[in-house]
Every structure is written in C-alpha cells, then in structure tokens.
Design a protein around this motif. Structure first.
Motif, short mmCIF file in Angstrom:
data_model
loop_
_atom_site.label_atom_id
_atom_site.label_comp_id
_atom_site.label_asym_id
_atom_site.label_seq_id
_atom_site.Cartn_x
_atom_site.Cartn_y
_atom_site.Cartn_z
N ARG A 15 81.16 41.37 72.72
CA ARG A 15 81.32 40.59 71.50
C ARG A 15 81.46 41.54 70.31
NH1 ARG A 15 82.24 37.45 74.80
NH2 ARG A 15 81.23 35.47 75.30
N PRO A 16 81.88 41.02 69.15
CA PRO A 16 81.94 41.89 67.97
C PRO A 16 80.62 42.61 67.68
CG PRO A 16 83.14 39.87 67.54
CD PRO A 16 82.47 39.69 68.87
N ALA A 17 79.50 41.99 68.06
CA ALA A 17 78.20 42.62 67.85
C ALA A 17 78.00 43.85 68.73
CB ALA A 17 77.07 41.61 68.10
N ASP A 18 78.91 44.09 69.66
CA ASP A 18 78.87 45.29 70.51
C ASP A 18 79.77 46.39 69.95
OD1 ASP A 18 77.19 44.22 72.69
OD2 ASP A 18 78.89 42.87 73.02
N ARG B 74 85.60 41.98 55.89
CA ARG B 74 86.31 41.56 57.11
C ARG B 74 85.64 42.08 58.38
NH1 ARG B 74 92.25 40.46 55.89
NH2 ARG B 74 92.33 40.31 53.61
N LEU B 75 84.67 42.98 58.22
CA LEU B 75 83.99 43.57 59.37
C LEU B 75 82.55 43.09 59.48
CD1 LEU B 75 85.30 47.24 58.97
CD2 LEU B 75 86.35 45.33 60.22
N ALA B 76 82.23 42.00 58.81
CA ALA B 76 80.85 41.52 58.76
C ALA B 76 80.32 41.14 60.14
CB ALA B 76 80.74 40.34 57.80
N GLU B 77 81.21 40.77 61.06
CA GLU B 77 80.75 40.32 62.38
C GLU B 77 80.39 41.49 63.29
OE1 GLU B 77 83.89 38.26 64.38
OE2 GLU B 77 85.38 39.78 63.92
N LEU B 78 80.74 42.72 62.91
CA LEU B 78 80.41 43.88 63.74
C LEU B 78 78.92 44.19 63.66
CD1 LEU B 78 83.34 46.36 62.95
CD2 LEU B 78 83.28 44.43 64.54
N ALA B 79 78.43 44.96 64.64
CA ALA B 79 77.02 45.33 64.63
C ALA B 79 76.68 46.05 63.33
CB ALA B 79 76.72 46.23 65.83
N ARG B 80 77.52 46.97 62.91
CA ARG B 80 77.40 47.68 61.64
C ARG B 80 78.70 48.42 61.39
NH1 ARG B 80 75.07 53.27 63.09
NH2 ARG B 80 74.72 53.60 60.87
N THR B 81 78.86 48.89 60.18
CA THR B 81 80.04 49.68 59.83
C THR B 81 79.58 50.98 59.18
OG1 THR B 81 81.43 47.73 59.53
CG2 THR B 81 82.16 49.76 58.50
N VAL B 82 80.08 52.09 59.69
CA VAL B 82 79.74 53.41 59.19
C VAL B 82 80.92 53.91 58.36
CG1 VAL B 82 79.11 55.78 59.78
CG2 VAL B 82 78.32 53.87 61.22
N VAL B 83 80.69 54.14 57.09
CA VAL B 83 81.69 54.74 56.22
C VAL B 83 81.38 56.23 56.11
CG1 VAL B 83 82.69 54.80 53.90
CG2 VAL B 83 81.99 52.61 54.92
N VAL B 84 82.37 57.06 56.34
CA VAL B 84 82.19 58.52 56.27
C VAL B 84 83.00 59.05 55.10
CG1 VAL B 84 82.33 60.71 57.48
CG2 VAL B 84 81.85 58.62 58.77
N ASP B 85 82.32 59.56 54.11
CA ASP B 85 82.94 60.13 52.92
C ASP B 85 83.27 61.60 53.21
OD1 ASP B 85 83.61 61.21 50.49
OD2 ASP B 85 81.77 60.62 49.46
N PRO C 275 92.13 44.01 58.91
CA PRO C 275 92.22 43.27 60.16
C PRO C 275 92.45 41.79 59.91
CG PRO C 275 90.30 44.71 60.13
CD PRO C 275 90.82 44.67 58.74
N GLU C 276 93.37 41.19 60.67
CA GLU C 276 93.59 39.76 60.57
C GLU C 276 92.40 39.02 61.20
OE1 GLU C 276 95.76 38.46 58.87
OE2 GLU C 276 97.57 39.70 58.80
N PRO C 277 92.10 37.80 60.74
CA PRO C 277 91.01 37.03 61.34
C PRO C 277 91.16 36.93 62.86
CG PRO C 277 91.78 35.95 59.34
CD PRO C 277 92.75 37.08 59.63
N GLY C 278 90.07 37.14 63.58
CA GLY C 278 90.10 37.07 65.03
C GLY C 278 90.75 38.26 65.71
#
Length: 288
Positions: A70-73, A93-104, A148-151
């Motif tokens: 799932r997106p949570a994975d 748009r990435l809220a459904e993911l487990a987390r998002t890592v931004v690298v500066d 990313p487009e929805p879904g």
C-alpha cells in the motif's frame, strides 16, 4: 494474474512473434491453447512457465487484481537544490505515503525540515541520503518539479506482487505551457517513454528509466549500493542497468502518470517555471 499482450506481439500459427529484441517463440499445442485463453482474459495459473517466458520476453505484460503493498509501504525521496518553492505543490500529493524525505543538496537558502548536504554533492548523493533514511519496503524517487496524478500508485504497486520485480516507473508527461518548447515537450519529452508497458533492460524498446519518478525496492538498492555518486549525469540509467544486471526485473507502467514541469526557454526568467499558472492564462504572452 492476467496477461495483457503487447500490441506488437502477433500470432502466426503455433508461433508468437514479438518481444524486444524481436524473436519467434514456437508453441506446442497446449501452449497455443493457453495463449488463446489468456488473450481472451483467462487467469494465469500460478507457476506457469510459458507465462513467465512471455513476460520476460516483453511479449505480454502482467496484470494483478490486488496488491499486498500500500502507499503506507512507500517512502518518498525528493532531492532539491535552490527550488524549494516547488515543494508546496508536491508534498500534499504525497500525504498517503508513510513519510517523505526531502534532501537539500546544498541550497543557498537551507530548506526547512530537510536532510541537508552543506555543499552540493549531486542528485545521486542526494537520493542515496534519502533512501538510506527510509525504513519502508519501497522508495519512490520524485523530482521536486513533478506532480503525481491522483491514484498514481494504483497501477505501480501491483507490479511488486512478482517478487522478482525490483523497480517500476510511471509515464512522465510534460505539463502544458505557453512556449514553443513546452508545446514540443508535451508530445516529444525525453522523459516520456510512451503509452505501452514494457520490460526494461538494455537493448529493449524501453532501455532505461528516468528517476524523475521511479519506485524501487529498498532491499534492491541496498544490494547494489544505491546510486553511483561519482556520476553527475546518467546516474538513473546506470542504476536501472545495475538493477537488471543483478538479476532484478524492472518494469514500465504507463497507466500511472506523473506530470513534469517543462523545461524553460533560455530567455525565460531565471526563476524557472512555476507550477501555479501552468498552463498559462489565456492571452498571456509565452515566455521567450
């Protein structure tokens, strides 16, 4: 699982012609009957060697009814340098993911909340920093100026039902824009690999995948050591080819779409394209 036969695969008696590179696969009576049933939408019995050969040859493509993952994975990894303004459009748009890592990667103005390289080390190093901070089974690499487009994960995650699949990419479409370059990229973007699914490997119809949008098993990244940080260009092609060389299967699934900001004309503002306003308002003069 069902099979979706490639548009270029044709039948000639008890033989199939297609794949990449092009080949002829001769079928037994039983094999020809199975192929006919699969073309009509029949389920593939688990462990059928012929189906696996068709998929590996690029003559057919797998379709799975459900997905364990799932997106949570999935952990999102976004490298960014000096264009943090794009993140406000992408991150929701990435809220459904487990987390998002931004690298500066050495931005002149540090990006709040991001993992930071104090000096620019390049996109390969930024992506390595990101996936090494993840703890999910999958990692989704996305450029900051993608949308990313929805879904978008709905068509990608089922491909990982095959344990041999180590990476899957969506189709990357260029966003509409007001310049001639934007119009050209809408139909001829180098990131857009077409509307036909593919088994990805050197010499095939789709020989590489850009990491502007790519979902990869974290274990596979760990096995090959991630991106080659000595490469400042072509690190995505190198990664895909090493995944394949290590025995993994890499797939392209265009039913999933991610939109990418078009390149700006040379005479455009140094600030680059901004997502709010794409496409430009009617009557607005195109940049350049």
């Amino acid at each position: 699982m069902k099979l979706r036969f490639d548009p270029a695969t044709t039948t000639a008696g008890h033989a199939l012609i297609g794949g990449a590179p092009l080949r002829v696969m001769r079928l037994s009576e039983t094999g020809a009957r199975l192929v006919g049933q699969w073309r009509d939408g029949a389920e593939v019995v688990s462990g059928t060697g012929l189906a696996n050969r068709l998929i590996a040859a690029g003559m057919a493509h797998p379709e799975y009814a459900t997905a364990r993952l799932r997106p949570a994975d999935v952990t999102g990894v976004i490298p960014v340098r000096d264009h943090a303004g794009h993140l406000a459009e992408l991150l929701p748009r990435l809220a459904e993911l487990a987390r998002t890592v931004v690298v500066d990667d050495g931005s002149r103005t540090p990006v709040p909340g991001a993992l930071r390289h104090t000096v620019a080390r390049g996109p390969a190093a930024a992506r390595n920093t990101g996936w090494q901070d993840a703890d999910t089974e999958l990692v989704a690499f996305l450029d900051a100026d993608t949308r990313p487009e929805p879904g978008w994960l709905d068509a990608l995650l089922p491909q990982f039902e095959d344990p041999g699949v180590v990476a899957v990419a969506p189709r990357i479409r260029s966003a509409p824009g007001g310049s001639r370059l934007a119009a050209y990229e809408r139909v001829r973007s180098s990131l857009d690999l077409g509307d036909t699914p593919a088994q990805v490997r050197p010499g095939a119809r789709v020989a590489y995948l850009p990491t502007a949008a790519l979902v990869v098993r974290r274990a596979a990244l760990r096995e090959i050591g991630g991106f080659d940080e000595e490469l400042r260009f072509g690190e995505d092609v190198d990664l895909v080819w090493r995944l394949v060389s290590a025995g993994g299967s890499v797939r392209y699934e265009p039913r999933s779409e991610v939109v990418h900001a078009p390149r700006r004309p040379r005479c455009a503002s140094p600030a680059g394209p901004r997502w709010p306003g794409w496409p430009p308002r009617p009557g607005r003069a195109p940049a350049g």
